[in-house]
Motif scaffolding. Structure first.
Motif, short mmCIF file in Angstrom:
data_model
loop_
_atom_site.label_atom_id
_atom_site.label_comp_id
_atom_site.label_asym_id
_atom_site.label_seq_id
_atom_site.Cartn_x
_atom_site.Cartn_y
_atom_site.Cartn_z
N UNK A 57 0.78 -1.22 0.00
CA UNK A 57 0.00 0.00 0.00
C UNK A 57 0.82 1.28 0.00
N UNK A 58 2.17 1.19 0.04
CA UNK A 58 2.96 2.42 0.03
C UNK A 58 4.43 2.18 0.28
N UNK A 59 5.12 3.27 0.64
CA UNK A 59 6.54 3.16 0.94
C UNK A 59 6.95 4.28 1.89
N UNK A 60 8.08 4.08 2.54
CA UNK A 60 8.66 5.03 3.46
C UNK A 60 10.04 5.40 2.94
N UNK A 61 10.29 6.69 2.73
CA UNK A 61 11.58 7.18 2.25
C UNK A 61 12.19 7.97 3.41
N UNK A 62 13.36 7.53 3.90
CA UNK A 62 13.96 8.16 5.07
C UNK A 62 15.47 8.27 4.90
N UNK A 63 16.04 9.33 5.47
CA UNK A 63 17.48 9.47 5.63
C UNK A 63 17.73 9.28 7.12
N UNK A 64 18.30 8.15 7.49
CA UNK A 64 18.53 7.80 8.90
C UNK A 64 19.94 8.19 9.32
N UNK A 65 20.06 8.67 10.55
CA UNK A 65 21.36 9.01 11.12
C UNK A 65 21.74 7.97 12.16
N UNK A 66 23.02 7.61 12.15
CA UNK A 66 23.57 6.60 13.05
C UNK A 66 24.82 7.13 13.73
N UNK A 67 25.06 6.66 14.95
CA UNK A 67 26.28 6.98 15.68
C UNK A 67 26.78 5.71 16.34
N UNK A 68 28.06 5.74 16.69
CA UNK A 68 28.61 4.65 17.50
C UNK A 68 28.49 5.03 18.97
N UNK A 69 28.00 4.10 19.75
CA UNK A 69 27.92 4.26 21.21
C UNK A 69 28.56 3.02 21.81
N UNK A 70 29.62 3.21 22.56
CA UNK A 70 30.33 2.06 23.14
C UNK A 70 30.84 1.11 22.08
N UNK A 71 31.19 1.64 20.92
CA UNK A 71 31.71 0.82 19.83
C UNK A 71 30.66 0.20 18.93
N UNK A 72 29.38 0.31 19.28
CA UNK A 72 28.30 -0.31 18.49
C UNK A 72 27.49 0.76 17.76
N UNK A 73 27.10 0.46 16.54
CA UNK A 73 26.24 1.37 15.78
C UNK A 73 24.84 1.38 16.37
N UNK A 74 24.26 2.57 16.49
CA UNK A 74 22.87 2.72 16.93
C UNK A 74 22.17 3.76 16.04
N UNK A 75 20.87 3.60 15.91
CA UNK A 75 20.03 4.53 15.17
C UNK A 75 19.78 5.76 16.04
#
Length: 123
Positions: free
Chosen positions: A98-116
């Motif tokens: 029924x549709x789509x989602x178009x997003x530009x997501x930002x990520x950072x490392x916290x304690x060595x792990x990638x997070x949204x």
């Protein structure tokens, strides 16, 4: 995507692809984390989504709609987000019935792990 491939669109089986991140392995790049988060939406895994959300922007809970049928993921652009970066962005289109989602997501490392961190919706 075959019935044996991961919902994120890569050709590996779920267990060898996003399943290992859902089971606790750290995603090596922002793009792989984004793909694994898409897969978590497909599989209705709110716990994984919360665990991989930056503590600064994480909601207390997520209410996923079980009627949503995700049908595909297209990575449109990436910037940074590799083993050599501390931040990155991934622009994608996630399709659902029924549709789509178009997003530009930002990520950072916290304690060595990638997070949204968060995202915006490009025109």
């Amino acid at each position: 995507m075959t019935t044996r491939s991961c919902p994120c669109g890569l050709p590996e089986a779920y267990e060898d692809c996003c399943g290992r991140f859902h089971s606790g392995a750290a995603a090596p790049t922002a793009e792989r984390l984004m793909r694994s988060r898409y897969c978590a939406f497909v599989r209705q895994d709110a716990g994984y989504l919360l665990r991989t959300w930056h503590p600064r922007t994480r909601p207390e809970r997520i209410d996923l709609d079980p009627r949503t049928r995700w049908t595909g993921l297209e990575i449109l652009d990436t910037d940074g987000g590799s083993a050599f970066h501390s931040t990155g962005t991934v622009t994608f289109r996630a399709s659902y019935r029924g549709g789509s989602l178009h997003e530009r997501s930002r990520f950072e490392r916290v304690g060595g792990a990638w997070v949204y961190v968060d995202g915006d919706f490009p025109d």
